[in-house]
Design a protein around this motif. Sequence first.
Motif, PDB file in Angstrom:
ATOM      1  N   PHE A  57       0.842  -1.198   0.000  1.00 39.63           N
ATOM      2  CA  PHE A  57       0.000   0.000   0.000  1.00 39.63           C
ATOM      3  C   PHE A  57       0.876   1.246   0.000  1.00 39.63           C
ATOM      4  O   PHE A  57       0.669   2.166  -0.800  1.00 39.63           O
ATOM      5  N   LEU A 116      -4.413  -6.977  -1.708  1.00 40.73           N
ATOM      6  CA  LEU A 116      -5.286  -6.027  -1.016  1.00 40.73           C
ATOM      7  C   LEU A 116      -4.608  -4.663  -0.898  1.00 40.73           C
ATOM      8  O   LEU A 116      -5.230  -3.626  -1.152  1.00 40.73           O
ATOM      9  N   VAL A 164      -6.154  -1.266  -2.598  1.00 40.64           N
ATOM     10  CA  VAL A 164      -6.533  -0.083  -1.813  1.00 40.64           C
ATOM     11  C   VAL A 164      -5.752   1.144  -2.292  1.00 40.64           C
ATOM     12  O   VAL A 164      -6.323   2.226  -2.475  1.00 40.64           O
TER      13      VAL A 164
END
Length: 195
Positions: free
Chosen positions: A14, A51, A55
């Motif tokens: 991320f 994930l 995001v």
Amino acid sequence: MDRFGEPGVGLAIFLENFIPPIPSEAILPGAGFLAYAGLMSPWGAWLWANLGSLVGAVLWYAVGAALGAERTRGIMDRLPLLKVEDFDKAERWFHRWGPWAVLLGRCVPIVRSFISIPAGITRMRVTTFLFFTLIGSAIWNGIWIGLGFGLGPTIEPVLEEWSGVLSNIVVALAVLAVLIFVVQRLRTVRRRGSA
């Protein structure tokens, strides 16, 4: 990743979306090696990496959708560590390849961070965007985690003997890479300001 396990992989990926000097090519093989060493699940690392990618991509999509092309370009021009040229490259890719640019862009360093912005600017259907982002990220993350896992038997004996020296070298190289990146970007900003 050592401390937080699989969620740490997701967090690192991320952050990689927003801090370009942190390359996923350095993070993901480490996750693969930790999985080989039994410290995390390879599938868990892969799922959390996907994930984290998703995001981060959604946030860049939202920036593009909220600000539009010119305001986004203007903001990037004022931020010292970002280059408008990187955004322009991602935008050209997107206009040439459409949704496939999102998939392929997730596998190209620097472009991977910014390919979501033109998708947001053009208001690509969110389901299409998420689908191509997830496929591209899953392929990229799987390759690099798989390499770290597959090279585990080769890397482990070297790490056992040289881990202290190697960790110091890796930290020094990472700090040096970040410093070089920051200095280059600041010089570019200074040149733009004096022009």
